[in-house]
Each structure stands twice: as structure tokens, then as C-alpha cells.
Design an enzyme around this catalytic site. Structure first.
Site, mmCIF file in Angstrom:
data_model
loop_
_atom_site.group_PDB
_atom_site.id
_atom_site.type_symbol
_atom_site.label_atom_id
_atom_site.label_comp_id
_atom_site.label_asym_id
_atom_site.label_seq_id
_atom_site.Cartn_x
_atom_site.Cartn_y
_atom_site.Cartn_z
ATOM 1 N N ASP A 36 -14.709 -13.797 -7.062
ATOM 2 C CA ASP A 36 -15.661 -14.688 -6.678
ATOM 3 C C ASP A 36 -15.464 -16.035 -7.270
ATOM 4 O OD1 ASP A 36 -17.004 -13.035 -4.994
ATOM 5 O OD2 ASP A 36 -18.067 -11.918 -6.454
ATOM 6 N N ARG B 134 -5.385 -9.497 3.730
ATOM 7 C CA ARG B 134 -6.225 -9.393 4.810
ATOM 8 C C ARG B 134 -6.565 -10.904 5.404
ATOM 9 N NH1 ARG B 134 -6.220 -5.728 8.319
ATOM 10 N NH2 ARG B 134 -8.199 -5.895 9.079
ATOM 11 N N ARG C 34 -18.859 -10.056 11.167
ATOM 12 C CA ARG C 34 -19.985 -10.604 10.948
ATOM 13 C C ARG C 34 -20.368 -12.104 11.658
ATOM 14 N NH1 ARG C 34 -19.155 -11.175 4.355
ATOM 15 N NH2 ARG C 34 -17.375 -12.351 4.488
ATOM 16 N N ARG D 143 -30.335 -0.624 -4.868
ATOM 17 C CA ARG D 143 -31.638 -0.762 -5.485
ATOM 18 C C ARG D 143 -32.713 0.328 -4.887
ATOM 19 N NH1 ARG D 143 -31.101 -6.625 -4.550
ATOM 20 N NH2 ARG D 143 -29.936 -7.456 -6.003
ATOM 21 N N GLU E 3 -16.498 -13.745 12.575
ATOM 22 C CA GLU E 3 -15.472 -13.198 11.651
ATOM 23 C C GLU E 3 -14.758 -12.147 12.031
ATOM 24 O OE1 GLU E 3 -17.259 -14.535 7.675
ATOM 25 O OE2 GLU E 3 -15.722 -13.187 7.186
HETATM 26 P P1 FAD Z 1 -8.136 -21.111 -2.993
HETATM 27 O O1 FAD Z 1 -9.801 -21.851 -2.577
HETATM 28 O O2 FAD Z 1 -7.595 -20.415 -1.785
HETATM 29 O O3 FAD Z 1 -7.424 -22.399 -3.056
HETATM 30 C C1 FAD Z 1 -6.074 -22.400 -3.137
HETATM 31 C C2 FAD Z 1 -5.669 -23.658 -2.797
HETATM 32 O O4 FAD Z 1 -3.962 -23.963 -2.684
HETATM 33 C C3 FAD Z 1 -5.750 -23.776 -0.931
HETATM 34 O O5 FAD Z 1 -6.544 -24.894 -0.645
HETATM 35 C C4 FAD Z 1 -4.402 -23.813 -0.367
HETATM 36 O O6 FAD Z 1 -4.161 -24.537 0.893
HETATM 37 C C5 FAD Z 1 -3.455 -24.377 -1.675
HETATM 38 N N1 FAD Z 1 -2.131 -24.129 -1.512
HETATM 39 C C6 FAD Z 1 -1.529 -22.725 -1.429
HETATM 40 N N2 FAD Z 1 -0.113 -22.846 -1.375
HETATM 41 C C7 FAD Z 1 0.201 -24.227 -1.653
HETATM 42 C C8 FAD Z 1 1.280 -24.697 -1.522
HETATM 43 N N3 FAD Z 1 2.566 -24.138 -1.831
HETATM 44 N N4 FAD Z 1 1.316 -26.199 -1.815
HETATM 45 C C9 FAD Z 1 0.180 -26.939 -1.904
HETATM 46 N N5 FAD Z 1 -1.134 -26.262 -1.715
HETATM 47 C C10 FAD Z 1 -1.146 -24.875 -1.676
HETATM 48 N N6 FAD Z 1 -16.857 -16.256 -3.684
HETATM 49 C C11 FAD Z 1 -18.082 -16.282 -3.998
HETATM 50 O O7 FAD Z 1 -18.387 -16.353 -5.162
HETATM 51 N N7 FAD Z 1 -19.182 -16.193 -3.183
HETATM 52 C C12 FAD Z 1 -18.895 -15.877 -1.713
HETATM 53 O O8 FAD Z 1 -19.958 -15.747 -0.953
HETATM 54 C C13 FAD Z 1 -17.643 -15.882 -1.215
HETATM 55 N N8 FAD Z 1 -17.287 -15.535 -0.211
HETATM 56 C C14 FAD Z 1 -16.243 -15.533 0.417
HETATM 57 C C15 FAD Z 1 -15.954 -15.470 1.888
HETATM 58 C C16 FAD Z 1 -14.530 -15.150 2.273
HETATM 59 C C17 FAD Z 1 -14.342 -14.976 3.820
HETATM 60 C C18 FAD Z 1 -13.493 -15.457 1.366
HETATM 61 C C19 FAD Z 1 -12.187 -15.184 1.674
HETATM 62 C C20 FAD Z 1 -13.580 -15.574 0.224
HETATM 63 C C21 FAD Z 1 -14.918 -15.645 -0.146
HETATM 64 N N9 FAD Z 1 -15.356 -15.798 -1.793
HETATM 65 C C22 FAD Z 1 -16.723 -15.894 -2.396
HETATM 66 C C23 FAD Z 1 -14.254 -16.251 -2.903
HETATM 67 C C24 FAD Z 1 -13.990 -17.493 -3.054
HETATM 68 O O9 FAD Z 1 -13.376 -17.966 -1.761
HETATM 69 C C25 FAD Z 1 -12.837 -17.574 -3.976
HETATM 70 O O10 FAD Z 1 -13.106 -17.038 -5.321
HETATM 71 C C26 FAD Z 1 -12.372 -19.062 -4.380
HETATM 72 O O11 FAD Z 1 -12.527 -20.123 -3.315
HETATM 73 C C27 FAD Z 1 -10.908 -18.976 -4.996
HETATM 74 O O12 FAD Z 1 -10.515 -20.514 -5.157
HETATM 75 P P2 FAD Z 1 -8.976 -20.429 -5.687
HETATM 76 O O13 FAD Z 1 -8.760 -21.880 -6.211
HETATM 77 O O14 FAD Z 1 -8.488 -19.593 -6.330
HETATM 78 O O15 FAD Z 1 -8.207 -20.422 -4.161
HETATM 79 N N1 UDP Z 2 -19.779 -3.594 3.183
HETATM 80 C C1 UDP Z 2 -20.057 -2.622 4.132
HETATM 81 N N2 UDP Z 2 -21.217 -3.090 4.931
HETATM 82 C C2 UDP Z 2 -21.662 -4.141 5.014
HETATM 83 C C3 UDP Z 2 -21.340 -5.195 4.011
HETATM 84 C C4 UDP Z 2 -20.240 -4.789 2.884
HETATM 85 O O1 UDP Z 2 -19.667 -1.778 4.135
HETATM 86 O O2 UDP Z 2 -22.609 -4.443 5.677
HETATM 87 C C5 UDP Z 2 -18.677 -3.179 2.144
HETATM 88 C C6 UDP Z 2 -17.012 -3.535 2.898
HETATM 89 O O3 UDP Z 2 -16.412 -2.707 2.480
HETATM 90 C C7 UDP Z 2 -16.953 -4.815 2.118
HETATM 91 C C8 UDP Z 2 -17.395 -4.336 0.606
HETATM 92 O O4 UDP Z 2 -18.786 -3.861 1.127
HETATM 93 O O5 UDP Z 2 -15.820 -5.157 1.907
HETATM 94 C C9 UDP Z 2 -17.850 -5.732 -0.052
HETATM 95 O O6 UDP Z 2 -18.662 -6.372 0.565
HETATM 96 P P1 UDP Z 2 -19.034 -8.214 0.396
HETATM 97 O O7 UDP Z 2 -19.994 -8.740 1.298
HETATM 98 O O8 UDP Z 2 -18.791 -8.389 -1.360
HETATM 99 O O9 UDP Z 2 -17.469 -8.916 0.976
HETATM 100 P P2 UDP Z 2 -16.958 -10.267 1.149
HETATM 101 O O10 UDP Z 2 -18.315 -11.133 1.232
HETATM 102 O O11 UDP Z 2 -16.272 -10.473 -0.158
HETATM 103 O O12 UDP Z 2 -16.357 -10.309 2.404
#
Ligand code: FAD
Ligand code: UDP
Length: 374
Positions: A356, A249, A280, A176, A306
Site C-alpha cells: 500500500d 495483473r 468495481r 469485524r 475496472e
Molecule cells: P508506481 O506508482 O507504479 O511508480 C513507478 C513509476 O515508475 C511509474 O510512474 C512508472 O511509469 C515509472 N517507470 C517504470 N519503469 C520506468 C522506466 N523504465 N523508465 C522511466 N520510468 C519508469 N494503496 C493504498 O495505500 N491505498 C489504496 O487505496 C490503493 N489502491 C490501489 C488501487 C490500484 C488499482 C492499484 C494498482 C494500487 C493501489 N494501491 C493503493 C497501491 C499504490 O498504488 C502503490 O503502493 C504505490 O502507488 C506504489 O508506488 P511506487 O512508487 O512503488 O510505484
Molecule cells: N475482495 C473480495 N471481495 C470484495 C473486495 C475484496 O473478495 O468485495 C478480495 C479480493 O481477493 C481482493 C482482496 O480481497 O483482491 C483484497 O481487496 P482490496 O480491496 O484490498 O484490493 P485492492 O484495493 O488492492 O485491489
């Protein structure tokens, strides 16, 4: 006639939204979950009065009004706006990339000066059509920001060179030319007050849930219970990795409870150098409001560091690695999935997509509409 209409594997957002919709249509639903709690990766747990995001920071943001209205039926959201700070060897920068970041990096004051600086650095690097994350980053924000705020962080996060990663990953972040530290370009943003777990519990209120139940370990018996399965686990695990595992990952969270009232002054600080081993630190109390006033007499805070690592069998998969090789393999798994009768694959793991939360909810609502309309 089987006992349930739907067996829903996984209590994350995809499974929970589908379950809620199916129940509302009068369907009989059973949810199973291999973990010992509901809510999937958005699970929050209250510890020392703070809602801890146990699987990483989750900030709800969306431009989709339908999704926003939908989630607001199950939780009241606070007005949290995500503004992470980047720490590069002790130098602090604002995120996402905006006029504060450009000013700190180059002392530029106007948007015009910032754009010129970026254009100079893009030209110097000779990039016209960005082919990978490195080229995309340099062409968006220039070489200095790439080297200090992107390269190290991305290589830690993905365990891969920025030249080997797809450019869409960096396009997740806004660039931005205004003084605006809001990490997301979203009309609606916030955190559910009382935690995500409560929101999901409200969604699936009245639905039978069996925790500590791994579908893949008891598939035959469980399949007898319902007409159809909604599977939200990893797609490759469903097929017993017969085409070899997809790459993911994984993330390890090191949680610390500290007897101080303020550790870092912000919910998220990204450590963007290559050497700091974690990506982070999240200080959970700053996702909520009023935490700077309350509890001063008994100072307390909870932080999570993390650490990102390559997934191996037995680990929790977190992020799909959507590079060419894995996308190709996913396509083959998808062909197998399309042949499975009476199973719907949905969500981040079953569709192998970097979704997301709002997109997962939108998908689940759409799938449910199609599935339940007749
Ligand atoms: P999940 O939440 O993974 O649910 C799947 C479920 O299935 C789990 O509870 C698992 O245990 C269960 N399961 C799997 N296999 C089996 C099995 N064989 N038997 C029984 N149960 C099983 N999105 C955002 O919008 N904003 C954010 O800030 C954001 N931050 C994130 C940060 C991290 C570190 C990560 C990894 C993701 C983030 N996301 C964020 C994405 C968000 O987590 C996902 O979009 C969302 O939670 C996915 O939901 P889901 O139901 O697809 O999967
Ligand atoms: N990223 C970066 N520096 C930062 C934050 C994010 O290079 O300080 C890059 C990194 O490659 C990351 C991507 O931007 O995987 C997307 O960031 P986001 O915060 O969306 O990642 P998430 O919250 O999904 O882990």
C-alpha cells in the site's frame, strides 16, 4: 564527478519520497518518468471539476504516525473513510465484513449469533489450517459470504482459482463483529484535498523531472549522468526478462462522464458476481466533500469501470501475483539486483510486493535515511 548524485527512475511515491529526502540533504537529483505525467499510479487529473483517480481508487490509510506526519507536510487530507458496497446480482452488502454484512446475509442480530454461523460453516467445510485463499475466506467469514462476496470477485480480479491464491490477500480485509463499515483498520485515513498529483508535485518541488523518458531505452547515456540510480520500475524489465517475465495483473479503466449528479451514491461499488465483467465501479466525486451540494444546476459525474486482465509484455503492470511460483522467480531476480552496483531497487514493482502507499513511503524514508546518512 557526475552531474547528479541520484538518477531516480519513476515519479511514483517511492521515487518522489526518495527525491524529496535527497534534495533536503543537499543532493543533486534528476528524476525521469516514462509516462507523460508525474505521480505514478496515484496520479489524479482534474476533469469537470472532479479529481479523477486515473489508475484506480487510492485511499490513503496508515497506522504509521511518522508516515502520516510526513505526507501532511505536502497536502491537507480530507476525512474520507472508505466504505465500499458489494453488489451481488442486485443484492447490496456492506464491506468490509461486519455486523451489517452478517445481518443482511443471515438475519443475525448479535455478534454471538454471527460468530456461531461462521463457526458452523467453517466446521462443515472441515477447515482447520487454511492453506489457500478459499480456505482462509471460509474460515474467516463462512461459506455464504465466500460464495457471494469473495469467490467471483477474487477470480475476476486475479484470473485464478481461489484455491491457487495465497491466503494473505483476503486477510487484507478486516472482519469485524461491530457495526463499522470502515474498510481499513487504520488510525489515519483520507484523500489529499486538491488531488494526489498536487501532493507529489509539492514533494518534488524544485527537482528536475524529465517526462516521456524510458530509462531502459537510454540506460547507457542516462547512467553517465549520476553516481547512483534509484530504480522503481519492474525488476524483471530491468534485467530484460532474462529469467522470463514475472506475472502481474493489469487493469483497464473505462471512464464515463455522465450528465447526472449521482450515479451510485458511493465512491466504490464492488460487483462480486462472476458474470459482471468488471470488478468495481468508482464514482470519483464521492472521494471529495461538498460534491452533493455543488453543481446541481449542471449535473455531472465521472465513473470508472475496472476490468482486470492478465498482464502481457507492453501492458502496464499493476498487481504483482505473489504466489509461490512468482515469489521463487522474484528471489532469483533479487539476487541479480543485489549484485548491481550503484542501483537501489524500491517500490511496488521493483520489489514485486503488494504494497500500500503508506508502506512504500515508509520504505522510501528508511532507504533514504540509510543511504543519505553518510
Ligand atoms: P508506481 O506508482 O507504479 O511508480 C513507478 C513509476 O515508475 C511509474 O510512474 C512508472 O511509469 C515509472 N517507470 C517504470 N519503469 C520506468 C522506466 N523504465 N523508465 C522511466 N520510468 C519508469 N494503496 C493504498 O495505500 N491505498 C489504496 O487505496 C490503493 N489502491 C490501489 C488501487 C490500484 C488499482 C492499484 C494498482 C494500487 C493501489 N494501491 C493503493 C497501491 C499504490 O498504488 C502503490 O503502493 C504505490 O502507488 C506504489 O508506488 P511506487 O512508487 O512503488 O510505484
Ligand atoms: N475482495 C473480495 N471481495 C470484495 C473486495 C475484496 O473478495 O468485495 C478480495 C479480493 O481477493 C481482493 C482482496 O480481497 O483482491 C483484497 O481487496 P482490496 O480491496 O484490498 O484490493 P485492492 O484495493 O488492492 O485491489
Amino acid at each position: 564527478m557526475k552531474k547528479y548524485d541520484y538518477l531516480i527512475v519513476g515519479t511514483g511515491l517511492f521515487g518522489s519520497v526518495f527525491a524529496q529526502q535527497a534534495k533536503a540533504k543537499g543532493k543533486k537529483v534528476l528524476m525521469i518518468e516514462k509516462r507523460d505525467h508525474i505521480a505514478g499510479n496515484v496520479y489524479t487529473k482534474q476533469e469537470h471539476g472532479i479529481h479523477v483517480h486515473k489508475y484506480g481508487a487510492h485511499i490513503f490509510h496508515t497506522n504509521n504516525k511518522k508516515v502520516w506526519d510526513y505526507v501532511n507536510q505536502f497536502a491537507e487530507f480530507n476525512r474520507f473513510t472508505n466504505s465500499p458496497v458489494a453488489n451481488y446480482k442486485g443484492e447490496l452488502y456492506s464491506l468490509p465484513f461486519n455486523m451489517y454484512t452478517f445481518n443482511k446475509m443471515w438475519n443475525v442480530v448479535t455478534p454471538e449469533e454471527a460468530k456461531q454461523k461462521i463457526e458452523e460453516q467453517r466446521k462443515e467445510a472441515g477447515i482447520t489450517q487454511p492453506k489457500n485463499l478459499e480456505e482462509q475466506a471460509i474460515s474467516l467469514v463462512g461459506k455464504d459470504i465466500y460464495e457471494k462476496l469473495i469467490k467471483g470477485y477474487t477470480e475476476k480480479q486475479w484470473g485464478r482459482d481461489c484455491k491457487d491464491l495465497p491466503s494473505f490477500i483476503i486477510r487484507r480485509l478486516p472482519v469485524r463483529f461491530t457495526f463499522d463499515n470502515n474498510y481499513f483498520n487504520a488510525l489515519y485515513q483520507g484523500i489529499p484535498m486538491g488531488g494526489y498529483t498536487k501532493m507529489v508535485a509539492n514533494m518534488i518541488d524544485g527537482i528536475e523531472v524529465r517526462l516521456n523518458t524510458d530509462y531502459l531505452k537510454e540506460k547507457e547515456q542516462l547512467d553517465q549522468l549520476a553516481e547512483k540510480v534509484i530504480y522503481t520500475g519492474p525488476i524483471d524489465a530491468y534485467f530484460d526478462y532474462q529469467l522470463d517475465p514475472l506475472e502481474y495483473r493489469s487493469v483497464r479503466f473505462e471512464e464515463e462522464h455522465l450528465d447526472i449528479d449521482n450515479f451510485q451514491g458511493n465512491a466504490a461499488v464492488n460487483f462480486t458476481d462472476r458474470e459482471t465483467p468488471y470488478t468495481r465501479i468508482i464514482e470519483h466525486k464521492w472521494f471529495e466533500f461538498g460534491k452533493d451540494d455543488e453543481g446541481k444546476d449542471i449535473p455531472t459525474t465521472i465513473i470508472s469501470k475496472e476490468y482486470s486482465s492478465e498482464w502481457k509484455l507492453g501492458d502496464e503492470p499493476y498487481y504483482p501475483v505473489n504466489d509461490e511460483k512468482n515469489s521463487e522467480k522474484y528471489k532469483q531476480y533479487k539476487e541479480l539486483a543485489d549484485k548491481e552496483k550503484n542501483v537501489i531497487f524500491g517500490g511496488r514493482l521493483a520489489e514485486y510486493k503488494y504494497y500500500d502507499m503508506d508502506v512504500v513511503i515508509a520504505q522510501a524514508l528508511q532507504v533514504a535515511k540509510k543511504e543519505l546518512e553518510n
